[in-house]
Design a protein around this motif. Structure first.
Motif, PDB file in Angstrom:
ATOM      1  N   ASN A  56       0.824  -1.209   0.000  1.00  0.00           N
ATOM      2  CA  ASN A  56       0.000   0.000   0.000  1.00  0.00           C
ATOM      3  C   ASN A  56       0.858   1.259   0.000  1.00  0.00           C
ATOM      4  O   ASN A  56       0.576   2.214  -0.721  1.00  0.00           O
ATOM      5  CB  ASN A  56      -0.937   0.009   1.204  1.00  0.00           C
ATOM      6  CG  ASN A  56      -2.024  -1.048   1.101  1.00  0.00           C
ATOM      7  OD1 ASN A  56      -2.329  -1.535   0.021  1.00  0.00           O
ATOM      8  ND2 ASN A  56      -2.590  -1.428   2.227  1.00  0.00           N
ATOM      9  N   LYS A  57       1.905   1.249   0.826  1.00  0.00           N
ATOM     10  CA  LYS A  57       2.787   2.411   0.871  1.00  0.00           C
ATOM     11  C   LYS A  57       3.529   2.572  -0.441  1.00  0.00           C
ATOM     12  O   LYS A  57       3.738   3.690  -0.914  1.00  0.00           O
ATOM     13  CB  LYS A  57       3.765   2.305   2.038  1.00  0.00           C
ATOM     14  CG  LYS A  57       3.107   2.555   3.373  1.00  0.00           C
ATOM     15  CD  LYS A  57       4.096   2.532   4.511  1.00  0.00           C
ATOM     16  CE  LYS A  57       3.377   2.830   5.825  1.00  0.00           C
ATOM     17  NZ  LYS A  57       4.273   2.887   6.955  1.00  0.00           N
ATOM     18  N   LYS A  60       1.175   4.124  -2.841  1.00  0.00           N
ATOM     19  CA  LYS A  60       0.974   5.533  -2.490  1.00  0.00           C
ATOM     20  C   LYS A  60       2.171   6.363  -2.949  1.00  0.00           C
ATOM     21  O   LYS A  60       2.006   7.416  -3.562  1.00  0.00           O
ATOM     22  CB  LYS A  60       0.785   5.673  -0.976  1.00  0.00           C
ATOM     23  CG  LYS A  60       0.572   7.087  -0.523  1.00  0.00           C
ATOM     24  CD  LYS A  60       0.427   7.157   0.993  1.00  0.00           C
ATOM     25  CE  LYS A  60       0.364   8.597   1.456  1.00  0.00           C
ATOM     26  NZ  LYS A  60       0.394   8.710   2.901  1.00  0.00           N
ATOM     27  N   GLU A  64       2.396   9.324  -5.725  1.00  0.00           N
ATOM     28  CA  GLU A  64       2.950  10.642  -5.423  1.00  0.00           C
ATOM     29  C   GLU A  64       4.061  11.004  -6.404  1.00  0.00           C
ATOM     30  O   GLU A  64       4.141  12.138  -6.883  1.00  0.00           O
ATOM     31  CB  GLU A  64       3.483  10.687  -3.990  1.00  0.00           C
ATOM     32  CG  GLU A  64       2.399  10.655  -2.930  1.00  0.00           C
ATOM     33  CD  GLU A  64       2.956  10.516  -1.517  1.00  0.00           C
ATOM     34  OE1 GLU A  64       4.188  10.503  -1.335  1.00  0.00           O
ATOM     35  OE2 GLU A  64       2.141  10.410  -0.587  1.00  0.00           O
TER      36      GLU A  64
END
Length: 95
Positions: A56-57, A60, A64
Motif C-alpha cells: 500500500n505504501k 501511495k 505521489e
C-alpha cells in the motif's frame, strides 16, 4: 514354568510403563506442535499484514512520484521558451 510366567509378567509391566511414558511424551509433543503452529500462524499473519502495508505504501509513493512527474512535465510544457543569456565574461550575470 512359574518363573517364566513371572518373568513375562514383569516384562509386560515394564512394557506397559514404557508405553505410558511414551504416551505422555507424545501428548507433550502434540501440545508443543500446537503451540508452535499457533505461533507460526501469528507470525505468518504479521508477515501478511506487513507485506500488504508495504504494498500500500509503495502504491501511495508511486502515485505521489507520478503526480510530481506530471506536474513537472506540465510545468515544462507551459513555461515560455525564451533563450537564456549566457555570460560572455566573468562579470556578466545571467538575466
Amino acid at each position: 514354568m512359574h518363573d517364566k510366567l513371572t518373568d513375562n509378567q514383569k516384562h509386560a509391566q515394564e512394557l506397559e510403563k514404557r508405553v505410558s511414558e511414551l504416551a505422555d511424551e507424545n501428548k507433550a509433543m502434540v501440545a508443543e506442535i500446537a503451540r508452535l503452529s499457533s505461533r507460526n500462524q501469528f507470525k505468518q499473519d504479521e508477515i501478511d499484514r506487513l507485506t500488504a502495508e508495504i504494498g500500500n505504501k509503495g502504491q501511495k509513493h508511486q502515485a505521489e512520484i507520478q503526480s510530481q512527474l506530471d506536474k513537472l512535465d506540465k510545468h515544462r510544457h507551459s513555461s515560455p521558451k525564451s533563450p537564456q543569456k549566457t555570460p560572455h565574461s566573468k562579470g556578466e550575470m545571467i538575466r
